[in-house]
Scaffold this active site. Structure first.
Site, PDB file in Angstrom:
ATOM      1  N   HIS A 209      -0.553   4.669   5.591  1.00 61.98           N
ATOM      2  CA  HIS A 209      -0.336   3.355   4.977  1.00 61.98           C
ATOM      3  C   HIS A 209       1.129   2.999   4.799  1.00 61.98           C
ATOM      4  CE1 HIS A 209       0.368   5.850   1.470  1.00 61.98           C
ATOM      5  NE2 HIS A 209       0.882   4.801   0.875  1.00 61.98           N
TER       6      HIS A 209
HETATM    7  C1  UD1 Z   1       1.649   0.914  -2.698  1.00 58.54           C
HETATM    8  C2  UD1 Z   1       2.918   1.667  -3.082  1.00 58.54           C
HETATM    9  C3  UD1 Z   1       2.983   2.978  -2.319  1.00 58.54           C
HETATM   10  C4  UD1 Z   1       1.716   3.784  -2.519  1.00 58.54           C
HETATM   11  C5  UD1 Z   1       0.533   2.926  -2.123  1.00 58.54           C
HETATM   12  C6  UD1 Z   1      -0.780   3.646  -2.303  1.00 58.54           C
HETATM   13  C7  UD1 Z   1       4.880   0.274  -3.596  1.00 58.54           C
HETATM   14  C8  UD1 Z   1       6.158  -0.223  -3.093  1.00 58.54           C
HETATM   15  N1  UD1 Z   1       4.108   0.896  -2.700  1.00 58.54           N
HETATM   16  O1  UD1 Z   1       1.737   0.586  -1.327  1.00 58.54           O
HETATM   17  O2  UD1 Z   1       4.083   3.735  -2.797  1.00 58.54           O
HETATM   18  O3  UD1 Z   1       1.783   4.951  -1.745  1.00 58.54           O
HETATM   19  O4  UD1 Z   1       0.530   1.745  -2.935  1.00 58.54           O
HETATM   20  O5  UD1 Z   1      -1.839   2.871  -1.837  1.00 58.54           O
HETATM   21  O6  UD1 Z   1       4.576   0.124  -4.758  1.00 58.54           O
HETATM   22  N2  UD1 Z   1      -4.195  -4.669  -0.844  1.00 58.54           N
HETATM   23  C9  UD1 Z   1      -5.515  -5.007  -0.984  1.00 58.54           C
HETATM   24  N3  UD1 Z   1      -6.203  -4.554  -2.072  1.00 58.54           N
HETATM   25  C10 UD1 Z   1      -5.627  -3.800  -3.021  1.00 58.54           C
HETATM   26  C11 UD1 Z   1      -4.281  -3.455  -2.888  1.00 58.54           C
HETATM   27  C12 UD1 Z   1      -3.571  -3.882  -1.810  1.00 58.54           C
HETATM   28  O7  UD1 Z   1      -6.072  -5.694  -0.150  1.00 58.54           O
HETATM   29  O8  UD1 Z   1      -6.316  -3.439  -3.995  1.00 58.54           O
HETATM   30  C13 UD1 Z   1      -3.465  -5.145   0.334  1.00 58.54           C
HETATM   31  C14 UD1 Z   1      -2.688  -6.408   0.047  1.00 58.54           C
HETATM   32  O9  UD1 Z   1      -2.787  -7.221   1.172  1.00 58.54           O
HETATM   33  C15 UD1 Z   1      -1.276  -5.947  -0.105  1.00 58.54           C
HETATM   34  C16 UD1 Z   1      -1.241  -4.733   0.810  1.00 58.54           C
HETATM   35  O10 UD1 Z   1      -2.545  -4.162   0.759  1.00 58.54           O
HETATM   36  O11 UD1 Z   1      -0.366  -6.933   0.263  1.00 58.54           O
HETATM   37  C17 UD1 Z   1      -0.257  -3.706   0.374  1.00 58.54           C
HETATM   38  O12 UD1 Z   1      -0.408  -3.415  -1.017  1.00 58.54           O
HETATM   39  P1  UD1 Z   1       0.890  -3.114  -1.932  1.00 58.54           P
HETATM   40  O13 UD1 Z   1       0.494  -2.806  -3.321  1.00 58.54           O
HETATM   41  O14 UD1 Z   1       1.898  -4.180  -1.710  1.00 58.54           O
HETATM   42  O15 UD1 Z   1       1.499  -1.827  -1.269  1.00 58.54           O
HETATM   43  P2  UD1 Z   1       0.802  -0.533  -0.692  1.00 58.54           P
HETATM   44  O16 UD1 Z   1       1.030  -0.527   0.770  1.00 58.54           O
HETATM   45  O17 UD1 Z   1      -0.599  -0.370  -1.187  1.00 58.54           O
END
Ligand code: UD1
Length: 366
Positions: A209
């Site tokens: 991820h």
């Molecule tokens: C975040 C953390 C990362 C951690 C990871 C675990 C930061 C900078 N990054 O990354 O360190 O390893 O979480 O998962 O804080 N999304 C969904 N549903 C959710 C959550 C996210 O659909 O419940 C999608 C959204 O489109 C979002 C994308 O995933 O834009 C990324 O989520 P985000 O929280 O921005 O970062 P992660 O890649 O999950």
């Protein structure tokens, strides 16, 4: 002592669960849980509260996704209001996600003490958003709880006073042992993965991820080509993160035939799979540590790690994007020639209790 504990993204939930249990056992500590809402899907958030036995958050900030600035800004604005209302003595943050950074800045600017759990880790790769979050959080925290020796070295180099830095071990490993014990009491048939495990004696688990691996079409295609080769001799199971799923769709990448894609799994369902896997291929931080704790071979698809103990003492190896290194490591694991590793110091299931004791001693200084 009144503490606000922050959780926002999936890897935070495993870390606050044992701390909440340790705090429950100390009557002098009163705590509240704030969920920032950084992760919001049922299977990225709620399921962990239920399964890990964490009580419902006292506040939910509903921050959701967005750019780093949008997400961090939303969390900061909402958390400031909570701090004004609750006036905690201390804010406890875990890990290195945007919620960690946002809430530590808010607290510090309101003259509230900040304790950082999992402090001192450094990948020395400032292209990683987590590295910026770690550096900023550690720059302003008052108390540092450290998981491995290198974290102590890093914080000493950054000039932290020795009495603010505490080597306590790892709360995420506390959680792992606690949940593993529970898993052993559960009937094997209660897991959705039971049928898969009965049919496949050997398999590998994949998790991917990190933006550096999944946001660029060439890199993600390169990784999938490597996985396809591995899948010719070993079935793969890939519980897919929403970021990775949406990028695969955008880039038109289809999984190899011998790969089973699943939605993100609950903690127990995932543990039931990876604990018996032939190997784990990952870019996660936490899984590098959890595999070391249980002695499962782990290949990390990154050029660096902020958790060097997992390579030096554990079962982890960095393979980056090198196909040669990846295939040669997979070959060694398949032949049973992998390092067995040892458990790092203080990864003994009692880190959260140490944190609670240290906070009690620290209380007089708040
Ligand atoms: C975040 C953390 C990362 C951690 C990871 C675990 C930061 C900078 N990054 O990354 O360190 O390893 O979480 O998962 O804080 N999304 C969904 N549903 C959710 C959550 C996210 O659909 O419940 C999608 C959204 O489109 C979002 C994308 O995933 O834009 C990324 O989520 P985000 O929280 O921005 O970062 P992660 O890649 O999950």
């Amino acid at each position: 002592m009144k503490i606000i504990m922050i959780a926002g993204a999936r890897p935070n939930f495993m870390k606050i669960a044992p701390i909440a249990r340790a705090f429950d056992a100390v009557s002098a500590i009163q705590y509240q849980i704030v969920h920032t809402g950084q992760h919001y899907d049922q299977n990225m958030s709620d399921v962990f509260f239920t399964e890990l036995g964490i009580r419902q958050p006292d506040y939910h900030l509903g921050a959701g996704g967005g750019s780093h600035a949008q997400q961090t800004g939303k969390i900061m604005t909402a958390f400031e209001t909570i701090c004004e209302k609750e006036t905690p003595d201390l804010v406890l943050v875990v890990g290195d996600v945007n919620s960690t950074l946002a809430c530590s800045i808010v607290a510090k600017k309101m003259h509230i003490q900040v304790a950082h759990v999992e402090a001192g880790l450094r990948s020395f790769d400032r292209d990683m958003p987590e590295e910026i979050n770690r550096m900023v959080t550690d720059a302003i925290s008052d108390l540092f709880f450290v998981t491995e020796e290198q974290g102590m070295v890093n914080l000493e180099k950054e000039g932290k006073s020795p009495d603010s830095v505490h080597f306590v071990g790892h709360v995420m490993i506390d959680n792992l042992y606690y949940q593993l014990e529970k898993l052993h009491q559960m009937p094997k048939e209660s897991f959705a993965s039971h049928a898969y495990k009965s049919e496949h004696r050997e398999y590998a688990i994949i998790t991917l991820h990190r933006p550096s691996n999944v946001d660029n079409p060439e890199t993600l295609t390169h990784i999938f080509q490597s996985l396809e080769t591995i899948s010719n001799s070993l079935p793969l199971v890939f519980p897919i993160h929403p970021r990775t799923r949406s990028n695969m769709e955008r880039f038109g990448i289809t999984p190899p035939a011998n790969m089973t894609l699943t939605e993100p799994l609950s903690y127990m369902e995932f543990l039931n799979l990876w604990k018996d896997a032939k190997m784990v291929l990952t870019d996660s931080g936490g899984l590098q540590e959890e595999t070391t704790a249980l002695g499962v071979p782990c290949l990390t698809i990154r050029e660096n790690t902020e958790r060097p103990i997992t390579v030096e003492q554990g079962t982890n190896e960095l393979v980056g994007l090198s196909r040669e290194k990846l295939f040669s490591c997979v070959d060694s694991i398949m032949k049973g020639q992998w390092k067995t590793g040892q458990k790092p110091r203080f990864w003994d299931g009692h880190a959260a209790e140490r944190i609670a004791q240290i906070l009690m001693k620290h209380q007089g200084r708040i």
